[in-house]
Design an enzyme around this catalytic site. Structure first.
Site, short mmCIF file in Angstrom:
data_model
loop_
_atom_site.label_atom_id
_atom_site.label_comp_id
_atom_site.label_asym_id
_atom_site.label_seq_id
_atom_site.Cartn_x
_atom_site.Cartn_y
_atom_site.Cartn_z
N GLU A 94 23.13 33.53 -2.96
CA GLU A 94 23.97 34.64 -3.38
C GLU A 94 24.08 35.66 -2.24
OE1 GLU A 94 23.38 37.90 -6.99
OE2 GLU A 94 21.75 36.57 -6.42
N ASP A 197 5.80 38.05 3.02
CA ASP A 197 6.23 38.50 4.35
C ASP A 197 6.98 39.82 4.20
OD1 ASP A 197 6.69 38.56 7.06
OD2 ASP A 197 8.19 36.98 7.10
P1 ADP Z 1 15.76 35.27 9.03
O1 ADP Z 1 15.25 34.15 8.17
O2 ADP Z 1 16.46 34.78 10.26
O3 ADP Z 1 14.70 36.31 9.37
P2 ADP Z 1 16.81 36.93 6.89
O4 ADP Z 1 16.68 36.10 5.67
O5 ADP Z 1 15.80 38.01 7.11
O6 ADP Z 1 16.91 36.00 8.20
O7 ADP Z 1 18.27 37.56 6.87
C1 ADP Z 1 18.80 38.27 8.00
C2 ADP Z 1 19.44 39.58 7.52
O8 ADP Z 1 20.54 39.28 6.65
C3 ADP Z 1 18.50 40.45 6.71
O9 ADP Z 1 17.81 41.35 7.53
C4 ADP Z 1 19.42 41.14 5.74
O10 ADP Z 1 19.94 42.33 6.33
C5 ADP Z 1 20.57 40.18 5.56
N1 ADP Z 1 20.44 39.38 4.31
C6 ADP Z 1 19.39 38.59 3.94
N2 ADP Z 1 19.65 37.97 2.78
C7 ADP Z 1 20.88 38.36 2.41
C8 ADP Z 1 21.72 38.05 1.29
N3 ADP Z 1 21.34 37.20 0.35
N4 ADP Z 1 22.94 38.64 1.23
C9 ADP Z 1 23.35 39.48 2.21
N5 ADP Z 1 22.62 39.82 3.28
C10 ADP Z 1 21.39 39.26 3.39
#
Ligand code: ADP
Length: 294
Positions: A94, A197
């Site tokens: 999502e 985390d």
């Molecule tokens: P990684 O696994 O590379 O660390 P993240 O899961 O932390 O990546 O996601 C990168 C960035 O994207 C996050 O810091 C957040 O700002 C944004 N983000 C994460 N999940 C979502 C989501 N489901 N919808 C929109 N933005 C998201």
């Protein structure tokens, strides 16, 4: 077929709709993976990509998000599917439009995190291994927290450090600290559902101001390990901690255990990035051993 067409077909099959996205919109901010937004007029998805060999990392992330969602505490993005195509692995979840929080929203996060921690298991561990940063995180079920922390957290990172050639001094301190774990962890915690985390980069707020956590390294462990990590890279603000403690106060002795718990993450950073994290890990170990006069 492009990877985007493959992912669009997968989304269509999972949702039972005809998903026809425009060009993928690249998003910055991720530490490990490539993140994009994939949307058409009706649907919007958040997609992360990595090498095909990393599929199990995304599968564990999807399972973790489901478990956290099942706690009905803090909002998480609901995962839709994972897979591989064109030499890459992906996870689709999502899309949540994230914005800045407020003091009251931070307090809500603290209260909801305490609620999540009330979700408990019979033992420490989780249904599968997962990943912390880019390092494997073992989660074999274990009834005893001291054994779990010693073997699967501290001991595992120290063994990784030895494999990475990170110094005799670090290993000597580490050996002493492993022996000191029973003295440091004498508080008998319960196995709480942890994000695993939870630093500032993995907490955001949706458009209604509701807290959202993402990118988990889920397992059942001492909730103090989670709170410790929230304090590691800047802290979540006084309102968050006041609300958490109001909902479920931390046990006496947390301040010392906090250093031991955060040592796991600093060792992991030393293993991933080297540099100043090695010295930081050594100083944390010396501080802990000093408190025990070892
Ligand atoms: P990684 O696994 O590379 O660390 P993240 O899961 O932390 O990546 O996601 C990168 C960035 O994207 C996050 O810091 C957040 O700002 C944004 N983000 C994460 N999940 C979502 C989501 N489901 N919808 C929109 N933005 C998201």
């Amino acid at each position: 077929m492009s990877i985007w067409q493959h992912i669009a077909n997968h989304i269509s099959a999972e949702t039972g709709t005809d998903f026809c996205p425009g060009e993928p919109h690249s998003l910055g901010g991720g530490c490990i993976n490539t993140a994009v937004q994939l949307s058409d007029q009706d649907q919007c998805w958040f997609v992360k990509l990595n090498q095909a060999a990393r599929l199990s990392m995304f599968e564990a992330e999807a399972l973790g998000l489901r478990d956290l969602a099942g706690a009905n505490a803090i909002r998480v993005p609901l995962p839709l599917c994972t897979g591989t195509a064109q030499g890459q692995s992906y996870i689709v979840m999502e899309y949540i439009s994230l914005g800045a929080g407020s003091r009251s929203a931070a307090a809500r996060a603290g209260e909801q995190l305490a609620q999540q921690h009330r979700q408990q298991a019979e033992a420490f561990g989780w249904q599968c291994d997962n990943t912390i940063g880019s390092t494997r995180q073992p989660n074999h079920w274990c009834p005893d927290w001291i054994t779990f922390w010693r073997e699967q957290r501290l001991g595992f990172q120290l063994a990784e450090a030895a494999g990475n050639g990170l110094g005799n001094h670090l290993q000597q301190l580490g050996e002493k600290l492993l022996q000191a774990c029973p003295a440091l962890l004498d508080h008998q915690p319960q196995p709480s559902l942890l994000h695993g985390d939870l630093w500032g980069g993995n907490l955001g707020y949706d458009e209604q101001g509701q807290p959202v956590i993402y990118d988990p390294a889920t397992y059942y462990g001492d909730r103090e390990a989670e709170i410790a990590m929230t304090e590691l890279f800047g802290g979540f603000g006084a309102d968050f901690y006041a609300a958490y403690n109001n909902a479920w106060p931390l046990d006496a002795g947390y301040a010392t255990r906090k250093t031991l718990y955060n040592l796991y993450h600093i060792l992991n950073h030393a293993n991933m990035f080297g540099g100043g994290y090695v010295g930081q890990a050594q100083r944390m170990m010396e501080q802990l051993l000093g408190e025990l006069r070892l």
